[in-house]
Design a protein around this motif. Structure first.
Motif, PDB file in Angstrom:
ATOM      1  N   ARG A 134       0.857  -1.180   0.000  1.00 35.34           N
ATOM      2  CA  ARG A 134       0.000   0.000   0.000  1.00 35.34           C
ATOM      3  C   ARG A 134       0.895   1.231   0.000  1.00 35.34           C
ATOM      4  N   PRO A 135       0.428   2.307  -0.622  1.00 36.61           N
ATOM      5  CA  PRO A 135       1.260   3.518  -0.692  1.00 36.61           C
ATOM      6  C   PRO A 135       1.377   4.194   0.669  1.00 36.61           C
ATOM      7  N   PHE A 136       2.434   4.973   0.833  1.00 37.94           N
ATOM      8  CA  PHE A 136       2.623   5.750   2.052  1.00 37.94           C
ATOM      9  C   PHE A 136       1.552   6.823   2.114  1.00 37.94           C
ATOM     10  N   ARG A 137       0.922   6.948   3.263  1.00 36.29           N
ATOM     11  CA  ARG A 137      -0.094   7.981   3.461  1.00 36.29           C
ATOM     12  C   ARG A 137       0.243   8.723   4.758  1.00 36.29           C
ATOM     13  N   LEU A 138       0.356  10.026   4.647  1.00 38.17           N
ATOM     14  CA  LEU A 138       0.698  10.854   5.798  1.00 38.17           C
ATOM     15  C   LEU A 138      -0.391  10.815   6.865  1.00 38.17           C
ATOM     16  N   SER A 139      -1.622  10.539   6.467  1.00 39.52           N
ATOM     17  CA  SER A 139      -2.719  10.479   7.430  1.00 39.52           C
ATOM     18  C   SER A 139      -2.792   9.134   8.153  1.00 39.52           C
ATOM     19  N   VAL A 140      -2.040   8.131   7.696  1.00 34.47           N
ATOM     20  CA  VAL A 140      -2.132   6.778   8.261  1.00 34.47           C
ATOM     21  C   VAL A 140      -0.815   6.311   8.878  1.00 34.47           C
ATOM     22  N   ASP A 141       0.255   6.395   8.129  1.00 34.12           N
ATOM     23  CA  ASP A 141       1.522   5.776   8.542  1.00 34.12           C
ATOM     24  C   ASP A 141       2.141   6.360   9.812  1.00 34.12           C
ATOM     25  N   PRO A 142       2.135   7.668  10.050  1.00 35.02           N
ATOM     26  CA  PRO A 142       2.657   8.153  11.340  1.00 35.02           C
ATOM     27  C   PRO A 142       1.833   7.662  12.533  1.00 35.02           C
ATOM     28  N   ILE A 143       0.511   7.584  12.364  1.00 32.41           N
ATOM     29  CA  ILE A 143      -0.339   7.076  13.440  1.00 32.41           C
ATOM     30  C   ILE A 143      -0.019   5.611  13.716  1.00 32.41           C
ATOM     31  N   ARG A 144       0.159   4.833  12.643  1.00 32.22           N
ATOM     32  CA  ARG A 144       0.520   3.418  12.796  1.00 32.22           C
ATOM     33  C   ARG A 144       1.863   3.291  13.515  1.00 32.22           C
ATOM     34  N   ALA A 145       2.829   4.136  13.163  1.00 32.69           N
ATOM     35  CA  ALA A 145       4.154   4.078  13.785  1.00 32.69           C
ATOM     36  C   ALA A 145       4.085   4.415  15.277  1.00 32.69           C
ATOM     37  N   VAL A 146       3.296   5.436  15.635  1.00 29.05           N
ATOM     38  CA  VAL A 146       3.149   5.801  17.057  1.00 29.05           C
ATOM     39  C   VAL A 146       2.478   4.668  17.819  1.00 29.05           C
ATOM     40  N   LEU A 147       1.433   4.094  17.249  1.00 26.40           N
ATOM     41  CA  LEU A 147       0.715   2.998  17.903  1.00 26.40           C
ATOM     42  C   LEU A 147       1.622   1.784  18.096  1.00 26.40           C
ATOM     43  N   ASP A 148       2.400   1.452  17.074  1.00 21.31           N
ATOM     44  CA  ASP A 148       3.340   0.330  17.200  1.00 21.31           C
ATOM     45  C   ASP A 148       4.399   0.599  18.260  1.00 21.31           C
ATOM     46  N   THR A 149       4.867   1.834  18.342  1.00 18.00           N
ATOM     47  CA  THR A 149       5.877   2.193  19.341  1.00 18.00           C
ATOM     48  C   THR A 149       5.310   2.095  20.754  1.00 18.00           C
ATOM     49  N   VAL A 150       4.084   2.559  20.945  1.00 21.00           N
ATOM     50  CA  VAL A 150       3.451   2.467  22.271  1.00 21.00           C
ATOM     51  C   VAL A 150       3.246   1.000  22.652  1.00 21.00           C
ATOM     52  N   ILE A 151       2.786   0.185  21.702  1.00 19.32           N
ATOM     53  CA  ILE A 151       2.592  -1.249  21.964  1.00 19.32           C
ATOM     54  C   ILE A 151       3.908  -1.903  22.349  1.00 19.32           C
ATOM     55  N   ALA A 152       4.978  -1.590  21.618  1.00 22.76           N
ATOM     56  CA  ALA A 152       6.288  -2.166  21.938  1.00 22.76           C
ATOM     57  C   ALA A 152       6.759  -1.700  23.316  1.00 22.76           C
ATOM     58  N   GLY A 153       6.581  -0.419  23.633  1.00 19.14           N
ATOM     59  CA  GLY A 153       7.002   0.097  24.937  1.00 19.14           C
ATOM     60  C   GLY A 153       6.264  -0.566  26.088  1.00 19.14           C
ATOM     61  N   VAL A 154       4.952  -0.705  25.971  1.00 19.84           N
ATOM     62  CA  VAL A 154       4.174  -1.356  27.020  1.00 19.84           C
ATOM     63  C   VAL A 154       4.587  -2.818  27.146  1.00 19.84           C
ATOM     64  N   GLY A 155       4.783  -3.476  26.017  1.00 15.39           N
ATOM     65  CA  GLY A 155       5.213  -4.880  26.041  1.00 15.39           C
ATOM     66  C   GLY A 155       6.561  -5.062  26.723  1.00 15.39           C
ATOM     67  N   TYR A 156       7.507  -4.171  26.420  1.00  7.38           N
ATOM     68  CA  TYR A 156       8.830  -4.277  27.045  1.00  7.38           C
ATOM     69  C   TYR A 156       8.773  -3.983  28.548  1.00  7.38           C
ATOM     70  N   LEU A 157       7.943  -3.024  28.952  1.00 11.55           N
ATOM     71  CA  LEU A 157       7.810  -2.761  30.386  1.00 11.55           C
ATOM     72  C   LEU A 157       7.207  -3.960  31.112  1.00 11.55           C
ATOM     73  N   LEU A 158       6.241  -4.613  30.502  1.00  7.73           N
ATOM     74  CA  LEU A 158       5.673  -5.822  31.113  1.00  7.73           C
ATOM     75  C   LEU A 158       6.702  -6.946  31.158  1.00  7.73           C
ATOM     76  N   MET A 159       7.538  -7.015  30.127  1.00  9.73           N
ATOM     77  CA  MET A 159       8.601  -8.016  30.131  1.00  9.73           C
ATOM     78  C   MET A 159       9.566  -7.765  31.296  1.00  9.73           C
ATOM     79  N   LEU A 160       9.895  -6.506  31.548  1.00  5.96           N
ATOM     80  CA  LEU A 160      10.769  -6.183  32.674  1.00  5.96           C
ATOM     81  C   LEU A 160      10.123  -6.556  34.008  1.00  5.96           C
ATOM     82  N   ALA A 161       8.813  -6.375  34.107  1.00  6.77           N
ATOM     83  CA  ALA A 161       8.112  -6.753  35.340  1.00  6.77           C
ATOM     84  C   ALA A 161       8.209  -8.255  35.566  1.00  6.77           C
ATOM     85  N   VAL A 162       8.041  -9.033  34.512  1.00  3.92           N
ATOM     86  CA  VAL A 162       8.140 -10.493  34.638  1.00  3.92           C
ATOM     87  C   VAL A 162       9.573 -10.902  34.956  1.00  3.92           C
ATOM     88  N   MET A 163      10.538 -10.177  34.405  1.00  5.76           N
ATOM     89  CA  MET A 163      11.948 -10.519  34.619  1.00  5.76           C
ATOM     90  C   MET A 163      12.417 -10.247  36.044  1.00  5.76           C
TER      91      MET A 163
END
Length: 193
Positions: A134-163
């Protein structure tokens, strides 16, 4: 020669005592434990009473459920973005054939008859050629990138809690995953997570 032997002995003793107590007085535990005084994310967040330990466990339950909600939100957004993309109107460039002309000239297109409720219609079945991005869309791709970053951050913090190897923290994270999946699991697809 005795000087170097004394240095080796001193280093050996330092290394031996350094591994048991660590530089800051903490050692890495390799087994689960149930100590209430287990730090979470920083030294400042160390429960000292049963109440603060329970609050920390409740936080981990909610945080894990939020992660499952974020995964469902991302999947919902992807469906919305794809739906909006499919509803877009496309302009045919002068000199290029229309979609109908290209389909009729496609060597992989197969004429077939489609019938529904007794009505028959001649249709052309076309196979998709390769994977189209799919083509790059300024209205979609930055939002997707922020959402993916937040998901990764929350996941890593939970991983640290388990560790931390704290049984209460571990069970809290699993409980939050259960609750989050119970509430939002039907909206999320699991592609490797």
């Amino acid at each position: 020669m005795s000087h170097s032997h004394d240095m080796d002995m001193d280093m050996g003793m330092d290394m031996g005592s350094g591994t048991s107590s660590g530089a800051s007085g903490h050692s890495m535990m390799a087994v689960f434990h149930n100590s209430m005084a287990t730090s979470l994310f920083s030294e400042a967040w160390t429960p000292t009473t049963a109440g603060t330990y329970a609050a920390t466990c409740i936080f981990l339950i909610v945080f894990s459920a939020i992660l499952r909600g974020l995964l469902a939100l991302r999947n919902w957004q992807e469906y919305r973005w794809i739906d909006a993309e499919m509803k877009r109107r496309y302009v045919v460039v002068a000199g290029r054939g229309t979609l109908a002309e290209r389909v009729s000239n496609d060597s992989l297109a197969k004429p077939m008859v489609l019938s529904s409720s007794g009505v028959e219609e001649n249709v052309m079945v076309v196979q998709k050629h390769g994977a189209e991005g799919r083509p790059f869309r300024l209205s979609v791709d930055p939002i997707r990138a922020v959402l993916d970053t937040v998901i990764a951050g929350v996941g890593y913090l939970l991983m640290l809690a388990v560790m931390t190897m704290n049984v209460g923290y571990f069970i809290s994270v699993l409980g939050g995953v259960f609750i989050g999946s119970l509430l939002c699991g039907r909206y999320a697809t699991y592609d490797g997570h």
